[in-house]
Design a protein around this motif. Structure first.
Motif, PDB file in Angstrom:
ATOM      1  N   PRO A 149       0.750  -1.184  -0.074  1.00 26.46           N
ATOM      2  CA  PRO A 149      -0.069   0.144   0.106  1.00 26.46           C
ATOM      3  C   PRO A 149       0.908   1.305   0.083  1.00 26.46           C
ATOM      4  CG  PRO A 149      -0.053  -1.047   2.271  1.00 26.46           C
ATOM      5  CD  PRO A 149       0.598  -1.944   1.195  1.00 26.46           C
ATOM      6  N   ASN A 150       2.001   1.229   0.571  1.00 29.31           N
ATOM      7  CA  ASN A 150       2.990   2.397   0.715  1.00 29.31           C
ATOM      8  C   ASN A 150       3.377   2.728  -0.921  1.00 29.31           C
ATOM      9  OD1 ASN A 150       4.153   4.378   1.738  1.00 29.31           O
ATOM     10  ND2 ASN A 150       6.096   3.360   2.135  1.00 29.31           N
ATOM     11  N   TRP A 151       3.753   1.569  -1.708  1.00 28.13           N
ATOM     12  CA  TRP A 151       4.242   1.683  -2.869  1.00 28.13           C
ATOM     13  C   TRP A 151       3.015   2.581  -3.870  1.00 28.13           C
ATOM     14  CZ3 TRP A 151       8.013   1.805  -6.647  1.00 28.13           C
ATOM     15  CH2 TRP A 151       7.556   1.659  -7.888  1.00 28.13           C
ATOM     16  N   ILE A 152       1.920   1.833  -3.614  1.00 30.41           N
ATOM     17  CA  ILE A 152       0.649   2.202  -4.297  1.00 30.41           C
ATOM     18  C   ILE A 152       0.015   3.863  -4.136  1.00 30.41           C
ATOM     19  CG2 ILE A 152      -1.997   2.146  -4.927  1.00 30.41           C
ATOM     20  CD1 ILE A 152      -0.105   0.020  -5.997  1.00 30.41           C
ATOM     21  N   SER A 153       0.093   4.186  -2.738  1.00 32.16           N
ATOM     22  CA  SER A 153      -0.208   5.435  -2.218  1.00 32.16           C
ATOM     23  C   SER A 153       0.807   6.646  -2.519  1.00 32.16           C
ATOM     24  CB  SER A 153      -0.786   5.552  -0.842  1.00 32.16           C
ATOM     25  OG  SER A 153       0.184   5.222   0.063  1.00 32.16           O
ATOM     26  N   SER A 154       1.964   6.232  -2.102  1.00 33.26           N
ATOM     27  CA  SER A 154       3.108   7.163  -2.134  1.00 33.26           C
ATOM     28  C   SER A 154       3.759   7.371  -3.453  1.00 33.26           C
ATOM     29  CB  SER A 154       3.966   6.648  -1.228  1.00 33.26           C
ATOM     30  OG  SER A 154       3.871   6.920   0.154  1.00 33.26           O
ATOM     31  N   TYR A 155       3.656   6.426  -4.257  1.00 34.29           N
ATOM     32  CA  TYR A 155       4.540   6.698  -5.523  1.00 34.29           C
ATOM     33  C   TYR A 155       3.590   6.392  -6.763  1.00 34.29           C
ATOM     34  CZ  TYR A 155       8.201   6.289  -8.942  1.00 34.29           C
ATOM     35  OH  TYR A 155       8.980   6.583  -9.894  1.00 34.29           O
ATOM     36  N   PHE A 156       3.313   5.072  -7.018  1.00 36.58           N
ATOM     37  CA  PHE A 156       2.735   4.568  -8.277  1.00 36.58           C
ATOM     38  C   PHE A 156       1.486   5.589  -8.699  1.00 36.58           C
ATOM     39  CE2 PHE A 156      -0.066   1.693 -10.621  1.00 36.58           C
ATOM     40  CZ  PHE A 156       0.463   1.380 -11.781  1.00 36.58           C
ATOM     41  N   SER A 157       0.444   5.689  -7.750  1.00 34.35           N
ATOM     42  CA  SER A 157      -0.778   6.433  -8.165  1.00 34.35           C
ATOM     43  C   SER A 157      -0.603   7.886  -8.273  1.00 34.35           C
ATOM     44  CB  SER A 157      -1.841   6.344  -6.739  1.00 34.35           C
ATOM     45  OG  SER A 157      -1.172   7.268  -5.663  1.00 34.35           O
ATOM     46  N   LYS A 158       0.647   8.218  -7.987  1.00 27.46           N
ATOM     47  CA  LYS A 158       1.017   9.667  -8.163  1.00 27.46           C
ATOM     48  C   LYS A 158       1.748   9.759  -9.682  1.00 27.46           C
ATOM     49  CE  LYS A 158       1.308  11.145  -3.329  1.00 27.46           C
ATOM     50  NZ  LYS A 158       2.113  11.829  -2.367  1.00 27.46           N
ATOM     51  N   ILE A 159       2.480   9.084  -9.994  1.00 25.28           N
ATOM     52  CA  ILE A 159       3.416   9.104 -11.330  1.00 25.28           C
ATOM     53  C   ILE A 159       2.188   8.384 -12.367  1.00 25.28           C
ATOM     54  CG2 ILE A 159       5.393   8.698  -9.979  1.00 25.28           C
ATOM     55  CD1 ILE A 159       5.593   6.043 -11.356  1.00 25.28           C
ATOM     56  N   LEU A 160       1.355   7.634 -12.264  1.00 26.92           N
ATOM     57  CA  LEU A 160       0.461   7.033 -13.346  1.00 26.92           C
ATOM     58  C   LEU A 160      -0.076   8.161 -14.282  1.00 26.92           C
ATOM     59  CD1 LEU A 160      -0.269   4.391 -14.201  1.00 26.92           C
ATOM     60  CD2 LEU A 160      -2.203   4.440 -12.975  1.00 26.92           C
ATOM     61  N   PRO A 161      -0.616   9.452 -13.623  1.00 28.02           N
ATOM     62  CA  PRO A 161      -1.062  10.334 -14.557  1.00 28.02           C
ATOM     63  C   PRO A 161       0.008  11.323 -15.050  1.00 28.02           C
ATOM     64  CG  PRO A 161      -1.563  10.920 -12.381  1.00 28.02           C
ATOM     65  CD  PRO A 161      -1.092   9.452 -12.448  1.00 28.02           C
ATOM     66  N   MET A 162       1.356  11.044 -14.653  1.00 25.22           N
ATOM     67  CA  MET A 162       2.436  11.918 -15.280  1.00 25.22           C
ATOM     68  C   MET A 162       2.955  11.222 -16.590  1.00 25.22           C
ATOM     69  SD  MET A 162       4.718  12.731 -11.781  1.00 25.22           S
ATOM     70  CE  MET A 162       3.873  13.517 -10.472  1.00 25.22           C
ATOM     71  N   MET A 163       2.663   9.890 -16.925  1.00 23.00           N
ATOM     72  CA  MET A 163       3.248   9.414 -18.076  1.00 23.00           C
ATOM     73  C   MET A 163       2.291   9.345 -19.205  1.00 23.00           C
ATOM     74  SD  MET A 163       5.178   6.172 -16.379  1.00 23.00           S
ATOM     75  CE  MET A 163       3.767   5.546 -15.324  1.00 23.00           C
ATOM     76  N   SER A 164       2.767   9.760 -20.345  1.00 23.99           N
ATOM     77  CA  SER A 164       1.932   9.626 -21.461  1.00 23.99           C
ATOM     78  C   SER A 164       1.932   8.420 -22.324  1.00 23.99           C
ATOM     79  CB  SER A 164       2.078  10.715 -22.402  1.00 23.99           C
ATOM     80  OG  SER A 164       3.337  10.738 -23.014  1.00 23.99           O
ATOM     81  N   ARG A 165       3.201   7.629 -22.105  1.00 22.41           N
ATOM     82  CA  ARG A 165       3.352   6.324 -22.664  1.00 22.41           C
ATOM     83  C   ARG A 165       4.231   5.388 -21.808  1.00 22.41           C
ATOM     84  NH1 ARG A 165       6.700   7.831 -26.366  1.00 22.41           N
ATOM     85  NH2 ARG A 165       8.468   6.604 -25.923  1.00 22.41           N
ATOM     86  N   GLN A 166       4.264   4.206 -21.840  1.00 24.06           N
ATOM     87  CA  GLN A 166       4.979   3.255 -21.301  1.00 24.06           C
ATOM     88  C   GLN A 166       5.401   2.210 -22.087  1.00 24.06           C
ATOM     89  OE1 GLN A 166       2.488   2.411 -17.950  1.00 24.06           O
ATOM     90  NE2 GLN A 166       4.254   2.493 -16.758  1.00 24.06           N
ATOM     91  N   GLU A 167       6.798   1.732 -22.499  1.00 19.54           N
ATOM     92  CA  GLU A 167       7.238   0.630 -23.363  1.00 19.54           C
ATOM     93  C   GLU A 167       8.121  -0.316 -22.427  1.00 19.54           C
ATOM     94  OE1 GLU A 167       8.895   1.852 -27.124  1.00 19.54           O
ATOM     95  OE2 GLU A 167       8.342   4.058 -26.322  1.00 19.54           O
ATOM     96  N   ASN A 168       7.944  -1.511 -22.767  1.00 18.66           N
ATOM     97  CA  ASN A 168       9.232  -2.562 -22.084  1.00 18.66           C
ATOM     98  C   ASN A 168       9.480  -3.471 -23.047  1.00 18.66           C
ATOM     99  OD1 ASN A 168       6.693  -3.822 -21.816  1.00 18.66           O
ATOM    100  ND2 ASN A 168       7.227  -4.925 -19.984  1.00 18.66           N
ATOM    101  N   MET A 169      10.588  -3.918 -22.993  1.00 19.03           N
ATOM    102  CA  MET A 169      11.225  -5.102 -23.659  1.00 19.03           C
ATOM    103  C   MET A 169      12.071  -6.089 -22.766  1.00 19.03           C
ATOM    104  SD  MET A 169      11.893  -1.851 -24.957  1.00 19.03           S
ATOM    105  CE  MET A 169      11.106  -0.613 -26.008  1.00 19.03           C
ATOM    106  N   LEU A 170      11.994  -7.257 -23.111  1.00 15.35           N
ATOM    107  CA  LEU A 170      12.902  -8.358 -22.566  1.00 15.35           C
ATOM    108  C   LEU A 170      14.126  -8.785 -23.330  1.00 15.35           C
ATOM    109  CD1 LEU A 170      12.783 -10.176 -19.768  1.00 15.35           C
ATOM    110  CD2 LEU A 170      11.793 -11.894 -21.070  1.00 15.35           C
ATOM    111  N   LEU A 171      15.227  -8.672 -22.524  1.00 19.10           N
ATOM    112  CA  LEU A 171      16.326  -8.754 -23.285  1.00 19.10           C
ATOM    113  C   LEU A 171      17.298  -9.696 -22.743  1.00 19.10           C
ATOM    114  CD1 LEU A 171      17.451  -4.885 -23.371  1.00 19.10           C
ATOM    115  CD2 LEU A 171      15.981  -6.137 -25.032  1.00 19.10           C
TER     116      LEU A 171
END
Length: 245
Positions: A125-147
């Protein structure tokens, strides 16, 4: 109203992550066994400290311009909640080759470890409330690749101080990996497993941005260019919390 909306977005994302992680953890066939045998990390072999026999996730987030400073400040304060679960190789801001992008690379033993990490974060819950929920609307796009790594890699570099370069190249057209660029230091060469197909990546270190440009000119290979390999290069500036500085 905005706070409620952000909270609802975070809860929806948390529910989605929970579902994905539960599905991954409950598969009859372990995720790692879906990879080629040489990439199955459940073998008894011990990997080196430089990261051989590991899997790497490359993540690129595009941040809304006005949110870049708040994103960096929040990440500096709370990223320790994430690095407590798995190894962060490096975390950078893209200076040239992508505006308002942050680029980060994470190391895993296998996809089962990654699934457990994602589940642990979704349940924090600390990760969700303190960080994840706040940065989510800051991002317009996310990409990921496995290498996976190709050849030797040197990702443990506590004494480096400078800038970095991430080269992305299309291997399907015959473009070869670059062996040298002036006095640049090659830290790792990678091949995509999931994400863009037939794609290779190289992570380079330069003592300065200007030196990076000069090294790039010295490493320019007309023979490779004639093959039409194509690709993309980013000049990266390390964030304060990046292990690679």
């Amino acid at each position: 109203m905005i706070t409620v909306k952000v909270y609802n977005m975070a809860m929806q994302s948390r529910s989605l992550i929970n579902g994905i992680c539960r599905a991954a953890l409950n598969l009859r066939t372990p995720l790692c066994s879906l990879l080629p045998r040489k990439l199955n990390r459940h073998s008894s072999t011990t990997s080196t400290s430089n990261g051989l026999d590991k899997l790497y996730e490359l993540r690129i987030y595009q941040i809304w311009p006005k949110e870049m400073k708040p994103f960096i400040e929040l990440s500096k304060e709370w990223i320790h909640l994430r690095t407590a679960h798995s190894r962060l190789v490096g975390y950078w801001v893209s200076e040239i080759g992508g505006l308002n992008d942050v680029v980060h690379i994470w190391e895993y033993d296998d996809l089962n470890q990654r699934a457990k990490v994602r589940q642990a974060l979704a349940d924090d819950p600390n990760w969700i409330s303190s960080y994840f929920s706040k940065i989510l609307p800051m991002m317009s796009r996310q990409e990921n690749m496995l290498l996976q790594t190709v050849g030797d890699c040197y990702l443990v570099q506590p004494d480096l101080r400078g800038v970095y370069e991430l080269d992305t190249m299309n291997q399907g057209t015959g473009h070869q990996f670059t062996a040298s660029k002036g006095d640049a230091k090659l830290l790792g060469t990678f091949q995509s497993i999931l994400g863009p197909t037939d794609t290779g990546y190289q992570l380079w270190f330069h003592s300065s941005a200007q030196q990076g440009v000069e090294n790039q000119i010295k490493g320019y290979n007309k023979a490779d260019q004639a093959k039409g390999g194509g690709g993309h290069r980013r000049l990266l500036i390390p964030t304060p919390w990046s292990p690679l500085q």
